[in-house]
Design a protein around this motif. Structure first.
Motif: not given
Length: 152
Positions: A24-26, A29-33
């Protein structure tokens, strides 16, 4: 319910939940704008807002202002969030300092400190549970031994 689980099942469940947390953290972090244009736009040095109308390059990522810059108010953007980033507008060539929300590496460092603290606390908790379990097991063995001695 939890008392009926074996150590192996509990270990598998904890490992699964840990892996799920990391996944979930990975993904987060990839989807966070992380678009830098969403930083504070109301506080810009020299009232230059060229980055709103034209493309810009980030020269210095968001980083904390020094104590001197905050105290002396020499850079106006340091007053609001105590963080700043330096941009350079492509067309006009103007270098602008603007206030920004959070310093990424400080947030990441805080997160890993918290994770380390929680891991240490989990290890300490596991050690104390095993220690207490051994004490209780020894008490039961002594009690059974006493009962056997008394019955013989």
């Amino acid at each position: 319910m939890i008392e009926s689980c074996t150590k192996k099942r509990m270990l598998i469940a904890v490992t699964f939940l840990g892996g799920l947390t990391i996944l979930v953290l990975i993904i987060e972090s990839n989807w966070t704008d992380t678009d830098s244009s969403k930083a504070f736009v109301e506080s810009v040095e020299k009232n230059s807002s060229c980055y709103l109308n034209e493309e810009f390059d980030v020269i210095l990522e968001c980083h904390p202002c020094t104590a001197f810059e905050i105290a002396s108010e020499s850079i106006g953007v340091c007053i609001h969030t105590s963080n700043k980033e330096v941009l350079k507008c492509r067309k006009s060539g103007i270098t602008v300092t603007r206030s920004c929300d959070k310093v990424a590496w400080l947030e990441e460092r805080s997160f890993w400190r918290f994770e380390g603290l929680m891991f240490g606390l989990a290890v300490l908790s596991c050690i104390s549970v095993y220690w207490r379990e051994n004490i209780l097991r020894q008490r039961i063995v002594r009690k059974v031994a006493r009962q056997l001695r008394a019955s013989v």
